[in-house]
Design an enzyme around this catalytic site. Structure first.
Site, PDB file in Angstrom:
ATOM      1  N   GLU A 253      -8.630 103.516 -40.519  1.00 31.66           N
ATOM      2  CA  GLU A 253      -8.039 102.230 -40.920  1.00 31.66           C
ATOM      3  C   GLU A 253      -8.550 101.833 -42.297  1.00 31.66           C
ATOM      4  OE1 GLU A 253      -8.396  97.460 -39.979  1.00 31.66           O
ATOM      5  OE2 GLU A 253      -8.947  98.870 -38.393  1.00 31.66           O
TER       6      GLU A 253
ATOM      7  N   ARG B 154      -8.079  95.205 -48.642  1.00 24.79           N
ATOM      8  CA  ARG B 154      -8.966  94.193 -49.212  1.00 24.79           C
ATOM      9  C   ARG B 154      -9.417  94.532 -50.620  1.00 24.79           C
ATOM     10  NH1 ARG B 154     -13.124  93.108 -44.132  1.00 24.79           N
ATOM     11  NH2 ARG B 154     -11.550  93.137 -42.469  1.00 24.79           N
TER      12      ARG B 154
ATOM     13  N   LYS C  52      -5.918  94.633 -30.675  1.00 29.13           N
ATOM     14  CA  LYS C  52      -7.226  94.609 -31.316  1.00 29.13           C
ATOM     15  C   LYS C  52      -7.940  93.333 -30.873  1.00 29.13           C
ATOM     16  CE  LYS C  52      -9.158  93.992 -35.983  1.00 29.13           C
ATOM     17  NZ  LYS C  52      -8.882  94.097 -37.430  1.00 29.13           N
TER      18      LYS C  52
END
Length: 213
Positions: free
Chosen positions: A47, A51, A134
């Site tokens: 993943e 950012r 999640k």
């Protein structure tokens, strides 16, 4: 893509290894060697969080690595979904879930691991057809104790806890019947990535891949 199909594909990705590395990568040049080290260590599902300015380029680099299944994390908007898919992401991860984001992922046929931290959030996603979620932020939301409690009345839903998960507490999460895998950033420490110490990262990945679940 239906929510049911999305969740089935997300489940299959989560079943690849006990840990999904959560990666914040500043330099696209690190993408390919980092992915190779993690895959070699036994962690194929990756993943990459959106950012950093180079995140989409990192996804594109990692998508070329054989054996890797690269996803985009921190999906917040429909625009993020389109950009991630175009970069080569095979799945998406979000800290929460909105109807616009879910619609965008379904339209783009990008399997999504939507975030939920409460029973109500899990129930809303289950109502829509999502069964692989999640749990975020895991530790701040009560940790494994809270996740176990949510699982009692909602056993249909499985989770990938992320946020505060470490080598020391990962097996506590992985021992829960409603946990398929966990997300963690410790397998790719920033200093090791910056130094290009891929052998050390491969060793960390191997230790994570050996965790029991």
């Amino acid at each position: 893509m239906t929510p049911q199909d999305a969740s089935q594909q997300a489940l299959e990705i989560c079943q690849l290894a006990p840990i999904v590395p959560v990666l914040v990568v500043d330099d696209a040049r690190h993408g390919e060697p980092l992915a190779r080290a993690l895959v070699a260590g036994g962690l194929p599902a990756l993943e990459v969080t959106l950012r950093t300015p180079d995140a989409l380029d990192v996804i594109a680099e990692m998508a070329q690595v054989e054996g890797g299944v690269v996803g985009a994390g921190t999906l917040l908007t429909p625009q993020d979904v389109v950009a991630a898919k175009e970069a080569g992401a095979l799945f998406g991860v979000s800290p929460g879930a909105t109807d616009r984001l879910l619609d965008a992922c379904e339209d783009a046929e990008l399997p999504l691991l939507p975030g939920a931290a409460t029973a109500t959030e899990a129930m809303r996603l289950l109502e829509r057809g999502y069964t692989m979620l999640k749990f975020f932020p895991a530790e701040a939301s009560g940790g494994a104790v809270a996740l176990k409690a949510i699982g009692a009345p909602i056993p249909q839903v499985s989770f990938c806890p992320t946020g505060g998960v470490s080598l020391t507490n990962a097996e506590t999460y992985l021992s829960l019947p409603n946990v398929v895998c966990a997300g963690g950033s410790w397998v790719a420490p920033k200093d090791k990535v910056d130094e290009g110490d891929w052998a050390a990262i491969e060793d960390l990945a191997r230790a994570a891949a050996a965790l029991s679940r």
